[in-house]
Scaffold this motif. Structure first.
Motif: not given
Length: 287
Positions: A245, A191-197, A205, A242
């Motif tokens: 991010t 999920a963190a990768q999908a959010r661009g992290l 995260q 949040g």
């Protein structure tokens, strides 16, 4: 990376035991390098610890390199659990010799050692090294032995805290197939990768996701149930605001780190689980 010939209908093994062992050592370094990391040792400071620093951890992880490779070899041979356990006991002795008797990686010896064995077994079964296959191999080949191990009364501080407070111990977590790793940390990473992290913020995260979920018996040993509740509340607050991010995420994490140090809390179980998900990432099991 060493490609091995496979029988028809079987997936070729992608990683040699040496490559798996190297990935485990680097995963321990990933965890050490992450900062700010509430209460824990990093290259920035010693966290809630007076008896160890980053140099202690480096000596320890270098002493464990051959152990992780050996565990992958044992796993590929479908060795019985008592052989894995003997290897872990020997590795712990090498760790203590390297650190002057300081426990830096006892939990990681157990958790990452099992994962290296399961990686070897997964490939020996002819399966790709996905997170699902990895977990299934751990349960199929050593699940019964890990369940039996839970019946032993642990003399270690984390095991005693688990009994005292009714928490799920590291042994019980392993017997269940490492649910916090596979059902919390792995989805959190994706999920963190999908959010661009990526990099520091991705790992931060995931670390807070783990801390919000895990019965970290190291925290309970030092701070009781009150300390564990404090850690979970801080983790949940960080995420609800949040997470990593935000621009101010690192400042927030440093403030939480200072609060953990003031209370002498050290989430060692969370650190082990972060190392474990870093190992899965390094071996391409997270997609």
């Amino acid at each position: 990376m060493t490609a091995l010939l496979s029988r028809p209908g079987r997936v070729a093994a992608a990683f040699s035991p040496a490559h798996i062992g190297r990935a485990a050592t680097l995963a321990l370094h990933d965890e050490l390098a992450l900062a700010p990391k509430p209460g824990l040792v990093s290259f920035e400071d010693t966290g809630s610890h007076d008896d160890m620093d980053a140099h202690t951890f480096m000596r320890s992880l270098l002493a464990l390199r051959s152990y992780f490779t050996h565990m992958a070899e044992l796993g590929a041979a479908f060795a019985p659990f008592d052989a894995l356990e003997r290897s872990g006991i020997e590795a712990e002795a090498r760790m203590l010799a390297a650190t002057g008797g300081i426990n830096t990686h006892r939990g990681a010896i157990f958790m990452l050692g099992l994962l290296c064995a399961a990686a070897g077994a997964t490939q020996a079964d002819g399966l790709a090294l996905s997170a699902d296959h990895w977990r299934a191999a751990l349960q199929q080949h050593w699940g019964a032995a890990l369940q039996a191990r839970c019946a032993r009364a642990s003399v270690l501080s984390g095991g005693r805290a688990a009994r005292q407070y009714g928490l799920r111990s590291a042994s019980e977590e392993a017997a269940l197939g490492l649910p916090v790793l596979f059902e919390c940390a792995v989805p959190a990473w994706r999920a963190a990768q999908a959010r661009g992290l990526s990099g520091q913020r991705l790992q931060l995260q995931v670390f807070f996701q783990i801390m919000a979920e895990l019965d970290d018996c190291n925290i309970a040993h030092r701070g009781g149930l009150e300390g564990l509740a404090f850690a979970r509340t801080e983790a949940q607050r960080f995420l609800m605001n949040g997470g990593a991010t935000r621009t101010e995420a690192l400042t927030d994490a440093r403030e939480i780190h200072a609060a953990f140090v003031a209370r002498r809390l050290s989430p060692g179980g969370c650190a082990d689980t972060l190392s474990a998900v870093c190992l899965l990432h390094r071996l391409g099991a997270l997609g």
